[in-house]
Write an enzyme that holds these catalytic residues in place. Sequence first.
Site, PDB file in Angstrom:
ATOM      1  N   HIS A 175       9.173 -12.139   8.896  1.00  0.00           N
ATOM      2  CA  HIS A 175       8.007 -11.816   8.070  1.00  0.00           C
ATOM      3  C   HIS A 175       8.393 -11.608   6.617  1.00  0.00           C
ATOM      4  CE1 HIS A 175       5.478  -8.459   6.318  1.00  0.00           C
ATOM      5  NE2 HIS A 175       4.568  -9.377   6.524  1.00  0.00           N
ATOM      6  N   LYS A 201      -5.289 -16.812   7.743  1.00  0.00           N
ATOM      7  CA  LYS A 201      -5.661 -15.498   8.259  1.00  0.00           C
ATOM      8  C   LYS A 201      -6.952 -15.623   9.061  1.00  0.00           C
ATOM      9  CE  LYS A 201      -2.380 -13.051   6.290  1.00  0.00           C
ATOM     10  NZ  LYS A 201      -1.386 -12.301   7.076  1.00  0.00           N
ATOM     11  N   GLU A 226       6.240  -8.093  12.976  1.00  0.00           N
ATOM     12  CA  GLU A 226       6.432  -7.750  11.562  1.00  0.00           C
ATOM     13  C   GLU A 226       6.250  -6.266  11.266  1.00  0.00           C
ATOM     14  OE1 GLU A 226       2.953 -10.200  10.073  1.00  0.00           O
ATOM     15  OE2 GLU A 226       2.591  -8.371   8.943  1.00  0.00           O
ATOM     16  N   ARG A 252       0.856  -1.196   0.000  1.00  0.00           N
ATOM     17  CA  ARG A 252       0.000   0.000   0.000  1.00  0.00           C
ATOM     18  C   ARG A 252       0.896   1.251   0.000  1.00  0.00           C
ATOM     19  NH1 ARG A 252      -2.229  -3.999   3.095  1.00  0.00           N
ATOM     20  NH2 ARG A 252      -4.192  -4.803   2.307  1.00  0.00           N
TER      21      ARG A 252
HETATM   22 MG   LIG Z   1       1.531 -11.558   9.578  1.00  0.00          MG
END
Ligand SMILES: [Mg+2]
Length: 399
Positions: free
Chosen positions: A327, A196, A277, A82
Amino acid sequence: MTLETSTVVPDLSGLHLGAGEAAGDRITGVRTSLAFLPLGNPISDAKVFTGRQKPLTEIAFVFAEITTESGLSGLGWAYSKRAGGPGMYAHAREVAPGLLGEDPSDISRLWTKLVWAGASVGRSGLATQAIAAFDVALWDLKGRRAGLPLAKLIGVHRDTVAAYNTSGGFLSMPIEAVVENAQRSVANGIGGIKLKVGQPDRKADLARVAAVREAVGDEFTLMVDANQQWNRQDGLRMGRALEPFGLEWIEEPLDAYDAQGHAQLAAALDTPIATGEMLTSVAEHAELLRLRSVDYLQPDAPRVGGITPFLKLLALAEHAGVSLAPHFAMEIHVHLSAAYPHTAWVEHFEWLEPLWNERLELRDGRMVVPARPGLGLSLSDQARAWTVETTTAGTLSVN
Ligand SMILES: [Mg+2]
């Protein structure tokens, strides 16, 4: 801990030589580029479902290519998901001329020099992420000079690293697709699967985990990632509800900066807690270790400012006795995870493959540390085609 201060105030005593004289090599060219990698399908984690972010459609990259008088070169990169990529690029190209004429082997000194050049805009966040591209390039160059993979330059504890897949478990996919992706990943020899969670509908989260657990069996390694979308109460409730699934870890259950909340969860739950992360400095990670907030520390080399600060974190994490699960950025982290003495997992993402001419190999659920010198990467023609802007300082001696 006051690491941040102690590591960036340079002691210049003894610096009598002009930069580069000691090793007989000098940086002669620095090319900084901004590129955008498009993603096939828009990607959503819990931050999209709670309305905080838009689906991810592209990743911005700042590539750094450094060449020297003796004809060596190094490739490094930083990234932004982003917003932020163009700002990072602007900062990077502004400080890049500071590398010219310097000895590329003195990486820590050069990192400090670049940080001080931009100290007015901070010692963490975008300013240090921009520097990461150069730091990674200098480590790549040092490995190439030595004829050693980065992992071997540092010194390894293993030649392969346990690897898990994240890209099949995003919330933008229906549950059936997530189960199918998990089964395909297992068949292809991945070592673990991350799902997730963190949707406003907690029951839907638990249903996804239950479905995948049933599909892959009780023994297979599963992790979940809530992407910071629970408060402390929900984190504890969900953590308790997830205990029966025997997860390897629960990732980012809480806000990334709630070190104390993570410490309380880590103490309350049997399931290990993972986070880190989103943090962009050694000092922020040191706080997680100081408060015992994590069982798995999750630093990201490009985000913390490169390999130089990452190595400081490895030493702190080893001393604290925690496990490591860096990460993203598997192309860098496979080397750094191989060099970590305690348990380490690397995150397998196929997304970045179009950027490179080389591929990382998976074998028996583990990622093989590449044998090529440095990071073992070169930019593909496709990466060049996705490049929208380039700035060169000095003269680049190779392409
Ligand atoms: Mg993560």
